[in-house]
Design an enzyme around this catalytic site. Structure first.
Site, mmCIF file in Angstrom:
data_model
loop_
_atom_site.group_PDB
_atom_site.id
_atom_site.type_symbol
_atom_site.label_atom_id
_atom_site.label_comp_id
_atom_site.label_asym_id
_atom_site.label_seq_id
_atom_site.Cartn_x
_atom_site.Cartn_y
_atom_site.Cartn_z
ATOM 1 N N HIS A 85 47.893 27.771 37.643
ATOM 2 C CA HIS A 85 48.845 28.323 36.547
ATOM 3 C C HIS A 85 49.979 29.765 37.428
ATOM 4 C CE1 HIS A 85 49.310 31.477 33.192
ATOM 5 N NE2 HIS A 85 49.528 32.038 33.603
ATOM 6 N N GLU A 86 49.309 30.425 38.330
ATOM 7 C CA GLU A 86 50.343 31.032 39.449
ATOM 8 C C GLU A 86 51.083 30.327 40.465
ATOM 9 O OE1 GLU A 86 49.850 33.553 38.310
ATOM 10 O OE2 GLU A 86 48.431 34.700 37.012
ATOM 11 N N HIS A 111 53.997 29.321 37.817
ATOM 12 C CA HIS A 111 54.709 30.909 38.156
ATOM 13 C C HIS A 111 55.767 30.639 39.589
ATOM 14 C CE1 HIS A 111 54.069 32.668 34.374
ATOM 15 N NE2 HIS A 111 52.665 33.075 35.206
#
Lengths: 510, 510
Positions: free
Chosen positions: A264-265, A268
């Site tokens: 997920h990160e 980003h």
């Protein structure tokens, strides 16, 4: 020196200050010894105060007045014109916000947060209610200062998702509910279809890190411009595209937490790393209203990338058919009798639950809708603070079919409201919706995309996203990006198709 | 609001900015991925520019004018009066330095440093000579701008050791040479008296860290307000007394490097941690001329603490009689046949050598004297840049009896001159001298000090140093501190006695 160059130099220093603010925050959450907290607070306050003063200054107005004629004949989509235009837009809004109001908002936070901690601990909503009322009163004043056409909430959304408003959110949520509520009911009726006990084994943190970071690198996360650390609450933060850091939290007894958290990160992070180098230290990597140095154009657009890489790529069947053997070699005892398909089913299990941050990919949207509907109602007066616990329970029953036994597990679970952060929740669902659109358009443009992904070749997808999203940073609005890349603005169809197909297959629903 | 409070608030923000500068530097040297270097440079430049502008502003003058009458009746030694007085002193000097000159000095650095790297690599002093000439020309202009009575070098010393001047340095060095040169000759004539092969074993880095950090904690380094990391060049840096970090570099094949490096940086760190909390974010923890947030009152005073804890405590016989058994348990194979006394002798071996940073406790002073004498001569024109290599060799022969075979091992070894850092070298020897005075005074005041130290009880020494040095931060000058604590200003007698006794004993010299 041209007016444009003077303007750029002025903005570059504001961008530096906001990047420094990011560095201080990163350090606070990953490195700083406990004793440093108080003086770090002063350092953060000084940096943000100087950045705000410089942005809302007469100097900015003078530089904008001088540069606007210089760029007015530029192409409508030129970065240079967008730098000036976006700065003017944010400047005019920033000047409408009274400094006294902002200091009241900031001043309320510590006591409100303390009251929230206390209320949550004692399952006593009444202790938090007066602070929540005060927080929303301030946000109403903020909305009035900023101005709006239809609904005060629209003014608060500017900070997070500037093209969203109450009307569009209601339409979006209604469209999504029409598909998701019946689908969820069928899933719940079907019950668990696969085992998931092995997710709760004893998983060495060092090996978790190594495996997850290996996937992050395969996605394209450049560790020459990034690093992975540990923090209590996982996050991504950038100090220009050249230094983009992520964090995670390892749970020794639960494998998916750090694993999907890192993916997920990473989503980003590769958004930030993909910004055009020409936009470094410009208005197009600065969120002036949020006082934040960032390349992503909105919270929703950012979330669309973390969710695309975590869910659409990282929770797909093809992904685990490819990578499960490596995971199994990493944890041979823990995953001895597990197949790739069992693993895929386990990490996609749908189960209505009380807590947002623990929710699965599908039910997560309902946690968001509930919160956004409550925020809208609190702001326009159609909901009273005192009625919140009851409204919370009713909406949980309606959307998820479960009712939290306590307010601690219900209305008191999130820190957001105690921090006067109102208007950001919708961006999680907006991100889900956008991720569906990006993925559908990438599939349309790249006929070999699925075979690339099945083979672990993520470069074509990264290149497509960089071309259509990342490199532009904040030059084009989310809808501009969507229209240019997919042909239409925000639209939940692709996401709903993805969700329906994925879970109908997983839960064997006709 | 009182004039004092307005003054304090203004200074507090400058202090915040300089602490932020320290944080950015710490991160650059310990955490930052390589790719982040360029934009980090911009961030550092922006922060320091804002801090300098704020300090040298008319606002500072106005606040000083307003506060001076308010504190003029304060006790001469009151912190409040010193805050104002020190700020006025630095402000008047800072205003005399033309911004254009400082930007030339800063602008020269990258090319000068590149020329130095190149010259050092090719053992070709001529490549660096023009840049060195330019650097000293700028420093002459700087000295003229600041002003001085006797010698231009005195103006440059203000930044590092404000009470030092050329006359005092010459007297100090001559006094020291009279004792140290004959002593060194006797030591060299005596030859090695003990084995030291075991220092070069295979020492696990993790265990080195654990052992050294254990000693640091025993000295009193508070890890709730500090941490130990790795960097290419070890350093200590503080972001107020509440967050004081140290770094080291582990050499797997040489035990003393990190071990004594950590003790050295710990000495710096406990000085910073010991500042009075009332002085946090004030002028008394700000070095305005150096643009640096720091509690230590001068470079020499700071060095006196690192050297006191590293050498006077950490390289004493009593210290290793107490701690060697633990070290031996940590590295049982590597230190199997070594006694505590052999270890003590090995880590105190004196051997004249070419490289300053590798020199032992005693010969180190000669490396300093040589450099300071050359800096003085270059500045007053009594030495020409072209003659440096020859002068270097002559002084090495005179002081240490060894002559470097190349300029790379001689005049080109230090980075300092390429960075236009002129005037700081003397502070290492000043620190040695002061450390002798502190230790002698502490022994006088604390009759049980040596038995405390032998037993590993460092609290009384820490308390004495905190009382007489640390808590005052920059309120009193080094000589004020020395006179108040020891009865006399800087004086090498105690240090020379310490060195003579220690090495006469070690080398069995009558």
């Amino acid at each position: 020196m041209s007016a444009y160059q003077s303007f750029r130099d002025h903005i570059a220093q504001i961008n530096d200050l906001l990047n420094v603010f990011n560095i201080l925050n990163w350090d606070s959450h990953t490195q700083m010894p406990h004793g440093g907290a108080e003086t770090r607070g002063h350092q953060l306050a000084t940096i943000i105060q100087i950045a705000q003063e410089r942005f809302a200054s007469d100097t900015t107005a003078r530089l904008l007045d001088a540069v606007e004629p210089e760029v007015e004949d530029d192409d409508y989509y030129s970065y240079r014109r967008r730098e000036v235009q976006n700065t003017r837009w944010a400047y005019d809004i920033a000047r409408r916000i009274p400094a006294t109001l902002m200091s009241r908002v900031v001043g309320l936070r510590p006591t409100a947060e303390q009251a929230w901690v206390d209320a949550k601990k004692h399952n006593d909503f009444a202790r938090f209610a007066p602070y929540l009322q005060q927080a929303f009163d301030y946000q109403k004043q903020l909305a009035e200062a900023i101005g709006y056409v239809d609904h005060p909430y629209d003014a608060l959304l500017l900070r997070y998702e500037p093209e969203m408003n109450v009307e569009r959110l209601r339409y979006l949520f209604n469209t999504m509910k029409a598909t998701l509520i019946p689908l969820l009911q069928k899933i719940v009726a079907r019950g668990d279809v696969a085992r998931s006990d092995f997710l709760y084994g004893d998983y060495d943190e060092g090996k978790q890190r190594e495996f997850a970071l290996g996937l992050a690198k395969q996605f394209g996360y450049d560790l020459n411009r990034g690093r992975l650390d540990i923090s209590a609450h996982p996050f991504e933060v950038s100090f220009t595209r050249n230094d983009v850091r992520i964090t995670t939290r390892y749970q020794r007894n639960y494998l998916p937490g750090a694993l999907f958290g890192v993916l997920h990160e990473t989503g980003h992070a590769i958004y930030e790393q993909g910004a055009s180098p020409t936009l470094t230290r410009t208005a197009l990597t600065t969120d002036f209203l949020g006082n934040y140095a960032v390349a992503g154009v909105s919270f929703g657009a950012h979330e669309s990338q973390s969710r695309l890489w975590e869910n659409q790529v990282g929770r797909s069947r093809a992904f685990w058919q490819l990578h499960f053997p490596t995971l199994q070699r990493t944890f041979p005892d823990q995953l001895a009798n597990v197949t790739a398909d069992e693993f895929y089913c386990a990490v996609n299990r749908v189960r209505p639950s009380f807590i947002r941050v623990e929710a699965d990919e599908m039910t997560y949207n309902f946690h968001i809708m509930l919160r956004v509907e409550i925020e809208i109602g609190l702001l326009d007066g159609s909901i009273n603070v005192a009625d919140l616990p009851e409204i919370w329970r009713a909406k949980m029953q309606e959307y998820l079919g479960v009712v939290p036994p306590t307010d601690t597990l219900g209305v008191l679970q999130d820190i957001h409201w105690s921090m006067a952060s109102i208007g950001s929740f919708c961006t999680y669902t907006v991100g889900n919706v956008m991720s569906g659109q990006w993925m559908a358009a990438a599939r349309r443009d790249l006929p070999t995309l699925d075979s690339n992904l099945s083979g672990g070749n993520y470069a074509p997808l990264l290149a497509w996203l960089t071309e259509h999203v990342y490199r532009h940073a904040r030059a084009y609005s989310p809808n501009e990006l969507l229209i240019r890349a997919t042909g239409e603005p925000l639209n939940p169809d692709a996401y709903l198709t993805y969700i329906s197909e994925k879970y109908s297959d997983l839960y064997d629903i006709a």
